[in-house]
Scaffold this motif. Sequence first.
Motif, mmCIF file in Angstrom:
data_model
loop_
_atom_site.group_PDB
_atom_site.id
_atom_site.type_symbol
_atom_site.label_atom_id
_atom_site.label_comp_id
_atom_site.label_asym_id
_atom_site.label_seq_id
_atom_site.Cartn_x
_atom_site.Cartn_y
_atom_site.Cartn_z
ATOM 1 N N UNK A 1 -25.345 -34.483 35.580
ATOM 2 C CA UNK A 1 -25.428 -34.558 34.118
ATOM 3 C C UNK A 1 -25.030 -33.213 33.507
ATOM 4 N N UNK A 2 -24.243 -33.259 32.435
ATOM 5 C CA UNK A 2 -23.809 -32.080 31.694
ATOM 6 C C UNK A 2 -24.176 -32.236 30.224
ATOM 7 N N UNK A 3 -24.314 -31.111 29.557
ATOM 8 C CA UNK A 3 -24.666 -31.132 28.138
ATOM 9 C C UNK A 3 -23.449 -31.354 27.246
ATOM 10 N N UNK A 4 -22.292 -30.904 27.694
ATOM 11 C CA UNK A 4 -21.086 -31.034 26.875
ATOM 12 C C UNK A 4 -19.918 -31.502 27.727
ATOM 13 N N UNK A 5 -18.915 -32.064 27.068
ATOM 14 C CA UNK A 5 -17.708 -32.481 27.761
ATOM 15 C C UNK A 5 -17.002 -31.268 28.358
ATOM 16 N N UNK A 6 -16.966 -30.176 27.609
ATOM 17 C CA UNK A 6 -16.298 -28.970 28.090
ATOM 18 C C UNK A 6 -16.893 -28.501 29.408
ATOM 19 N N UNK B 1 -9.774 -37.943 41.500
ATOM 20 C CA UNK B 1 -10.210 -37.551 40.162
ATOM 21 C C UNK B 1 -11.711 -37.739 39.971
ATOM 22 N N UNK B 2 -12.237 -36.993 39.029
ATOM 23 C CA UNK B 2 -13.634 -37.116 38.624
ATOM 24 C C UNK B 2 -13.706 -38.098 37.456
ATOM 25 N N UNK B 3 -14.669 -38.987 37.495
ATOM 26 C CA UNK B 3 -14.882 -39.914 36.383
ATOM 27 C C UNK B 3 -16.002 -39.355 35.518
ATOM 28 N N UNK B 4 -15.697 -39.104 34.240
ATOM 29 C CA UNK B 4 -16.660 -38.508 33.322
ATOM 30 C C UNK B 4 -17.028 -39.539 32.260
ATOM 31 N N UNK B 5 -18.287 -39.958 32.254
ATOM 32 C CA UNK B 5 -18.764 -40.890 31.243
ATOM 33 C C UNK B 5 -19.426 -40.077 30.130
ATOM 34 N N UNK B 6 -18.821 -40.130 28.964
ATOM 35 C CA UNK B 6 -19.285 -39.320 27.837
ATOM 36 C C UNK B 6 -20.272 -40.129 26.995
ATOM 37 N N UNK B 7 -21.496 -39.635 26.925
ATOM 38 C CA UNK B 7 -22.575 -40.254 26.154
ATOM 39 C C UNK B 7 -22.715 -41.758 26.425
ATOM 40 N N UNK B 8 -22.781 -42.146 27.698
ATOM 41 C CA UNK B 8 -22.952 -43.581 27.998
ATOM 42 C C UNK B 8 -24.292 -44.071 27.475
ATOM 43 N N UNK C 1 -9.676 -34.079 22.049
ATOM 44 C CA UNK C 1 -9.010 -32.784 21.871
ATOM 45 C C UNK C 1 -9.107 -31.912 23.109
ATOM 46 N N UNK C 2 -10.121 -32.151 23.950
ATOM 47 C CA UNK C 2 -10.277 -31.360 25.177
ATOM 48 C C UNK C 2 -9.318 -31.805 26.275
ATOM 49 N N UNK C 3 -8.744 -32.978 26.114
ATOM 50 C CA UNK C 3 -7.860 -33.514 27.140
ATOM 51 C C UNK C 3 -6.435 -33.018 26.949
ATOM 52 N N UNK C 4 -5.681 -33.040 28.029
ATOM 53 C CA UNK C 4 -4.264 -32.692 27.944
ATOM 54 C C UNK C 4 -3.395 -33.930 27.750
ATOM 55 N N UNK C 5 -3.917 -35.082 28.214
ATOM 56 C CA UNK C 5 -3.138 -36.320 28.161
ATOM 57 C C UNK C 5 -4.057 -37.475 27.799
#
Length: 241
Positions: free
Chosen positions: A64-69, A6-13, A126-130
């Motif tokens: 680095x990405x600009x959005x979670x999507x 899996x990929x680990x995504x840190x959102x706005x750390x 909301x972007x997640x499935x689980x």
Amino acid sequence: MKAPPPVIVLVRPQLGENIGKAARAMLNFGLLEMRLVTPRDGWPNPSAGPAASGADVVLDKAVVFETVAEAVADCPQVYATTVRKRGVTKPVVTPEQAATDIHAAAGRAAILFGPERSGLETDDVALARTIITVPINPEFGSLNLAQAVILVAYEWSKGMALASPPETDLPDPAPHEELEGMLGQLDSMLAHTGYYFPPDREPTTRRTLRTLLTKPGWSSMEIRTMRGVLSALDGKKRPRP
């Protein structure tokens, strides 16, 4: 076909140190791909490296990405870690169940972790499935970022063939006769030196010594070594060649 890690995504750390500690937690359990969504202090962050304690391979590959999507666009399975209900109706699983599902699913999974202070926002979830929720003390449900990452990474790693600490073959325990011989030699030497004093304490002292020296599983080699030490202390030194 084996599912990719899996990929680990840190959102706005927020803190570089926490990104580094999360990278360390990932590498401990074989995860290499970290994605960052708008880290507060920018990227690269000089504070991340020292905190990673050698997990530079994770930091060097971080994107680095600009959005979670955008960060999860190529991942058909997306999990959001949260300890609170966010008004979003989605399946809720433990890290253990999530790990099982990730191994069984086709395609890559992404696991979202929110910022240190507030966690994931409702729109992120909301972007997640689980949803992944860690069973935790209801009186104190505070996990830091690295702790949350390590819990999930560890559960995933249990389905992988990661190296375990090497096993060491232990020698067979010595026959009891050999142990008694060593204890008898020590007892004789101690009695000769007047160690057992006062006399009324002699049985207790002998019992204590026996208990102490019979706790380990002495091997024959260890007993021979110890008896050599006792003989040397008793003046029976080997002649020098």
